[in-house]
Design a protein around this motif. Structure first.
Motif, mmCIF file in Angstrom:
data_model
loop_
_atom_site.group_PDB
_atom_site.id
_atom_site.type_symbol
_atom_site.label_atom_id
_atom_site.label_comp_id
_atom_site.label_asym_id
_atom_site.label_seq_id
_atom_site.Cartn_x
_atom_site.Cartn_y
_atom_site.Cartn_z
ATOM 1 N N UNK A 61 0.829 -1.198 0.000
ATOM 2 C CA UNK A 61 0.000 0.000 0.000
ATOM 3 C C UNK A 61 0.865 1.251 0.000
ATOM 4 N N UNK A 62 1.982 1.223 0.735
ATOM 5 C CA UNK A 62 2.890 2.367 0.747
ATOM 6 C C UNK A 62 3.375 2.674 -0.673
ATOM 7 N N UNK A 63 3.779 1.640 -1.405
ATOM 8 C CA UNK A 63 4.244 1.857 -2.777
ATOM 9 C C UNK A 63 3.118 2.397 -3.656
ATOM 10 N N UNK A 64 1.905 1.922 -3.444
ATOM 11 C CA UNK A 64 0.761 2.422 -4.220
ATOM 12 C C UNK A 64 0.490 3.890 -3.939
ATOM 13 N N UNK A 65 0.769 4.324 -2.702
ATOM 14 C CA UNK A 65 0.460 5.697 -2.318
ATOM 15 C C UNK A 65 1.490 6.707 -2.809
ATOM 16 N N UNK A 66 2.642 6.248 -3.273
ATOM 17 C CA UNK A 66 3.648 7.170 -3.794
ATOM 18 C C UNK A 66 3.174 7.736 -5.128
ATOM 19 N N UNK A 67 2.970 9.030 -5.153
ATOM 20 C CA UNK A 67 2.544 9.683 -6.393
ATOM 21 C C UNK A 67 3.341 10.949 -6.593
ATOM 22 N N UNK A 68 3.619 11.257 -7.841
ATOM 23 C CA UNK A 68 4.348 12.479 -8.174
ATOM 24 C C UNK A 68 3.382 13.646 -8.207
ATOM 25 N N UNK A 69 3.769 14.770 -7.619
ATOM 26 C CA UNK A 69 2.947 15.967 -7.614
ATOM 27 C C UNK A 69 3.731 17.126 -8.248
ATOM 28 N N UNK A 70 3.068 17.978 -9.027
ATOM 29 C CA UNK A 70 3.771 19.117 -9.648
ATOM 30 C C UNK A 70 3.975 20.260 -8.649
ATOM 31 N N UNK A 71 4.917 20.067 -7.724
ATOM 32 C CA UNK A 71 5.136 21.042 -6.655
ATOM 33 C C UNK A 71 6.491 21.713 -6.852
ATOM 34 N N UNK A 72 6.658 22.365 -7.997
ATOM 35 C CA UNK A 72 7.954 22.936 -8.340
ATOM 36 C C UNK A 72 8.314 24.145 -7.488
ATOM 37 N N UNK A 73 7.365 24.683 -6.711
ATOM 38 C CA UNK A 73 7.704 25.799 -5.829
ATOM 39 C C UNK A 73 8.716 25.390 -4.766
ATOM 40 N N UNK A 74 8.936 24.084 -4.596
ATOM 41 C CA UNK A 74 9.919 23.593 -3.635
ATOM 42 C C UNK A 74 11.304 23.446 -4.252
#
Length: 272
Positions: free
Chosen positions: A145-158
Motif C-alpha cells: 500500500x505504501x508503494x501504491x500511495x507514492x505519487x508524483x505531484x507538480x510542486x515545483x515551488x519547492x
C-alpha cells in the motif's frame, strides 16, 4: 540562506547513513534525528530514496538545484543521484530505500511527493518493521500500500534549479543574497542587457526571471518561518514591504497563508 554546502561548518557534518539491507527486496527504512544546522555530506545510494522529515525542514542540494521540504512534503531521489542534506530546526528524518523494480511509476528524476495523512502513517509504520515477512502478510500488504500511495505531484515551488551558465550563476547568487533586486539592478552584475538576462533564465532554468526570484523568496520564507521568525520579519527579509503582499505571494505559491503554515508547524511539534 546558504545554498553552498561546501561553505558550511564541517564540525556539524556526518557521513551519510548506511542503507539497511533486509532479508528480502522490500522497501528498507531508517529513522534518524539531527540538530538544527547539521548537514550530511555529498553522497549517493544504489537504491532509490524517499526522504521525509516528521519534524523540522530538509534542504537537499544536488547538481540540478536545491529543494526545500516543509511539512507534508517528501523528496523522491532516484538511484545514484549525488546529493547533500542540511537540517533546518531539530529534524526527525525518515528515509525509505527502494530497489530497482519497485515503484516503477515514479520518475527517473527528483520530484516532490505530497505526503498525505495515510502516506505519513505508512512511512512511520514501515520504519518499525524489522522482521522478515511474507508478501501476503499484514506487513507485506502495508508495504504494498505504501508503494501504491507514492505519487508524483507538480510542486515545483519547492525546487530552485541551478544554472550552468557562470554569469547567470552570479546573478542567481546575488538574488539569493538580496531577493528584492530587480532586473535592472542585475544588469550591472554581468554587463549585459535585460533582454539577454531574460533569455538566459528561460534557456538555462526553464522559467522567467520573475518566477525564479519568487522561488528564492518562497524557499527563504520557508526556512525562516521554520526557525520561528514572525511573518512580518520574514516578509521584510524576502524583499516585501508589507505583510499582505508577502502573504499573497506565499498563498499563490503554496496554497496557504504563512499564518496557516506556522499553525501547522506548531501543531506538528506539539503532536511529535
Amino acid at each position: 540562506m546558504d545554498f553552498d554546502y561546501q561553505n558550511m561548518d564541517k564540525s556539524t557534518s556526518t557521513a551519510p547513513c548506511q542503507v539497511p539491507r533486509g532479508p528480502q527486496p522490500a522497501p528498507q527504512s531508517i529513522a534518524v534525528e539531527f540538530e538544527d544546522g547539521h548537514w550530511v555530506a555529498n553522497h549517493q545510494h544504489d537504491s532509490a530514496q524517499l526522504l521525509y522529515a516528521v519534524q523540522g525542514f530538509l534542504v537537499i542540494g544536488m547538481a540540478s538545484g536545491r529543494w526545500v521540504l516543509p511539512i507534508n512534503r517528501a523528496l523522491w531521489i532516484p538511484p545514484n543521484t549525488e546529493h547533500w542534506t542540511r537540517m533546518v530546526g531539530d529534524v526527525q528524518m525518515r528515509s525509505l530505500y527502494l530497489e530497482p523494480g519497485q515503484a516503477l511509476h515514479m520518475p527517473h528524476e527528483c520530484c516532490v511527493v505530497e505526503v498525505s495523512a495515510l502516506l505519513k502513517e505508512l512511512i512511520l509504520a514501515a520504519v518499525r518493521i524489522r522482521e522478515p515477512f511474507a508478501q501476503n502478510s499484514r506487513n507485506g500488504r502495508l508495504m504494498g500500500l505504501l508503494l501504491d500511495e507514492l505519487t508524483q505531484k507538480p510542486l515545483q515551488s519547492m525546487h530552485l534549479p541551478t544554472p550552468s551558465n557562470p554569469r547567470l550563476a552570479r546573478i542567481c547568487r546575488r538574488l539569493i543574497d538580496a531577493p528584492d533586486l530587480d532586473l535592472n539592478e542585475c544588469v550591472s552584475e554581468v554587463g549585459v542587457n535585460p533582454k539577454t538576462i531574460r533569455r538566459w533564465f528561460v534557456d538555462y532554468l526553464g522559467m522567467s526571471f520573475g518566477k525564479w526570484r519568487r522561488q528564492v523568496r518562497v524557499l527563504l520564507a520557508l526556512e525562516q518561518l521554520a526557525t520561528g521568525k514572525s511573518v512580518l520579519d520574514v516578509a521584510l527579509a524576502t524583499g516585501y514591504s508589507n505583510h499582505s503582499a508577502f502573504s499573497a505571494m506565499f498563498r499563490s505559491a503554496l496554497g496557504g497563508s504563512p499564518s496557516e503554515f506556522l499553525d501547522q508547524r506548531r501543531d506538528k511539534i506539539t503532536r511529535s
